[in-house]
Structures are given as C-alpha cells and as structure tokens.
Motif scaffolding. Sequence first.
Motif, PDB file in Angstrom:
ATOM      1  N   ALA A  60       2.352  -3.485  -0.795  1.00 23.79           N
ATOM      2  CA  ALA A  60       1.703  -3.346  -2.093  1.00 23.79           C
ATOM      3  C   ALA A  60       0.371  -4.065  -2.100  1.00 23.79           C
ATOM      4  O   ALA A  60      -0.634  -3.572  -2.652  1.00 23.79           O
ATOM      5  CB  ALA A  60       2.615  -3.884  -3.196  1.00 23.79           C
ATOM      6  N   VAL A  61       0.317  -5.218  -1.459  1.00 21.09           N
ATOM      7  CA  VAL A  61      -0.923  -5.996  -1.389  1.00 21.09           C
ATOM      8  C   VAL A  61      -1.995  -5.230  -0.632  1.00 21.09           C
ATOM      9  O   VAL A  61      -3.163  -5.164  -1.055  1.00 21.09           O
ATOM     10  CB  VAL A  61      -0.666  -7.365  -0.718  1.00 21.09           C
TER      11      VAL A  61
ATOM     12  N   HIS B  82       2.550  -0.296  -7.532  1.00 20.44           N
ATOM     13  CA  HIS B  82       3.526  -0.648  -8.563  1.00 20.44           C
ATOM     14  C   HIS B  82       4.914  -0.109  -8.235  1.00 20.44           C
ATOM     15  O   HIS B  82       5.927  -0.787  -8.446  1.00 20.44           O
ATOM     16  CB  HIS B  82       3.054  -0.104  -9.918  1.00 20.44           C
TER      17      HIS B  82
ATOM     18  N   LEU C 284      11.253  -2.940  -4.688  1.00 17.70           N
ATOM     19  CA  LEU C 284      11.630  -4.208  -4.078  1.00 17.70           C
ATOM     20  C   LEU C 284      12.386  -5.098  -5.071  1.00 17.70           C
ATOM     21  O   LEU C 284      13.245  -5.885  -4.679  1.00 17.70           O
ATOM     22  CB  LEU C 284      10.374  -4.939  -3.569  1.00 17.70           C
TER      23      LEU C 284
ATOM     24  N   GLN D 143       6.531  -2.282  -5.644  1.00 15.47           N
ATOM     25  CA  GLN D 143       6.976  -3.544  -6.253  1.00 15.47           C
ATOM     26  C   GLN D 143       8.270  -3.342  -7.024  1.00 15.47           C
ATOM     27  O   GLN D 143       9.211  -4.159  -6.938  1.00 15.47           O
ATOM     28  CB  GLN D 143       5.878  -4.076  -7.182  1.00 15.47           C
TER      29      GLN D 143
ATOM     30  N   ASP E  18       7.755  -4.053   2.233  1.00 14.29           N
ATOM     31  CA  ASP E  18       7.834  -5.346   1.567  1.00 14.29           C
ATOM     32  C   ASP E  18       6.596  -5.527   0.696  1.00 14.29           C
ATOM     33  O   ASP E  18       5.763  -4.634   0.560  1.00 14.29           O
ATOM     34  CB  ASP E  18       7.973  -6.480   2.580  1.00 14.29           C
ATOM     35  N   MET E  19       6.469  -6.711   0.094  1.00  5.31           N
ATOM     36  CA  MET E  19       5.378  -6.945  -0.835  1.00  5.31           C
ATOM     37  C   MET E  19       4.013  -6.852  -0.165  1.00  5.31           C
ATOM     38  O   MET E  19       3.006  -6.544  -0.813  1.00  5.31           O
ATOM     39  CB  MET E  19       5.542  -8.315  -1.499  1.00  5.31           C
TER      40      MET E  19
END
Length: 348
Positions: free
Chosen positions: A295-296, A339, A345, A342, A291-292
Amino acid sequence: MKKLITGITTLLTCAVSLMPLSASAIYIPADSYETIHQQLEGYTFIKEVEVSKKDPNFPNDYELYIKMPNENDSGCTVKLLTKENYDAIRINLPDANGRQILSDALQQVGIDGKVFHVEKTNYECRLYKTVSNNDIKMLYSLLNDNNLITEFVYSTDLYSIHEGIANSESLSRFGFCSYDYDKGIWTPPEEQIAKRNQLVELTKELLPDATVELTSFSDKDEGFTAYEASVVPASNMTLKEWIDFSMKVNEKIGVFGGFAINEESPPVFKTNNVDLFNAVEGDSNCDKQMDMADAVLIMQALANPNKYGIDGTAEHHLTEQGKFNGDMDGDGITVGDAHTIQKMLLGL
C-alpha cells in the motif's frame, strides 16, 4: 494516421506492416525499451511514421534507422523499429485440445483474440483490442481454476526490428502516396503533385544540375493513383551523398528515399511482461506477499511517479508486474487500491 503504400516503388517501408506476424515468430523478453534500442547502436535515426491503430496486421508506428556507409560501400543496411498492434499472452496448456480450449476461453470472457500453437504445449494468444486487467484476470482464473495451465504471461508493448537495405538507386526515388485512416482516403493526386513540386524546387537548390522524373501507378481495385519522383543527377553521386540528400529532403518536405525490407518475420521483443501464474494479489513490490509495504509503494508511486513509478529512479520502484498485482479493481493503480489492500490486511 497514415500508412505508406507498397508495391509501387522501392519504397517498401510498409511491406512489413502489410504482412501479419508469423505464428512461428520468436518472442524475446526485454527488460525495457532501452534494451531494444541497444539493437540499434551504430544506426542513425531518420524519422518516425504513425500507421493504423485499428488493424492488428499493421504496427502502431515505426521508426526508420540507417547505418551510415563507408566511403566505397555500394549499399547500406536500414532497420525499422515497429510497435506491434496487439498484446500477447503466452500460455502452457498440456492438453491435446489446447488451441480449442483457449479459443473457447477467450470467447467466454469476451476477448477479441487469436490462438497460435507455438510448440509442444506452448500457445500464443494475440489480443487485437484493448483489454482491461480484469479481463486478463478472468481469463487466467477460468483456465487456472480448472487446473488447465502451467504458465500464463501477459505481455504488452511488443516491438520488432525489421532489417533491409538501401542503395543509390533506391534512395534517388521518392513516393508521395499514403492512406489516411482518419479520413478513409488515399492522398489525392493534386496533393502528391504539390509534394513533387516541392521536391523539384528543393532539388534545384541542393542539386542544381539534376532533373526530376515523374511516374505514376494506378490501382482501380484499391482506388488510388500513386506518384513517384526519381532524381537524376548530372554526375554520379556516392551513397553517402544520396543519404545526405534524402535526409535533407525528409527534413524539408517529410519524404525519405526508397529502401527494401526483408520480408522474413524478425524476433519480437516484449517490454512489459506480467506473470499471472506466479503473481500474488496486492503484491505491488513483488516480494511474494501482500503487506502494508505494498500500500505504501502504491501511494509513493502516485505521489512521486518520477521516483517510484514505472521506470522510476528509486531502487525499489513500481514495476509492470507490481502495477498489475496492485490493481485490485482492474481500473489501473489508484489510491483506492492502496485502501483496498489496507482493508484486506485489517480484515475489513
């Protein structure tokens, strides 16, 4: 990078490195490098020595530790912390031809390695050259897509702790010959004699009444002549005094007294372990989903590695498993991986 020679004196520090690790070696997962150092509590660090990084039969380097003796002890224990010169994959493959299947798979992917049958359906693949994450993923996919395996754990940074002993006789002897892998030569006799002369001068300073005896050994097949010096004190010295003397010699001229190492294969500690069988692509925070937040975390680890990178101080920092999961293109963790996650997703 140098390798101490063996078979000449009681300086057997490289006897362990000259012996390939046994196929029946015990492997122990370790949470971190610090976990390994807990095995060295009560021991005093002496020196670090680089060895060859080209031959899987030699560790990359080793650290020498010694346990200081009590007053009346006649001997003391020593430990060598060695970093093995290969990565490993533990695979469970329930097939009678498991070893052959794995050997063929390694060859098909182009990985230089050897397969060892550990027990029952468990196998250990030792990888003798640098491999990329893509290579490991390709090997895993080849085996998993055909429903051949039930376990696949990739491990890097493997360490062993070899135990041995030292006494007054061994610590009084010093060897000066090593093999330089960069130059492809043994230490020239004149350099060994020069080192021996340094020992003589230092002995005069530290043990004024002692003598230094020089002996040598030649191996025509290997093409070297090795020199050894024995320090003979005027009066008896305690084991503690010999250790102090050897430590001062090591500090001044980089040579420590002799010791013997047990040739039995010790357990191998694995500090970085990646479970591909239960991995989720892109799952950098290891919460079993992409999930996001993944990436974070990658961006945080890149921007502030001391806090969010491997061994970072944050409670939820990047781990080896997460680093592998988040490496989307096989070239290590980069902004591009964040990236890619992201885009996936967002369905782009």
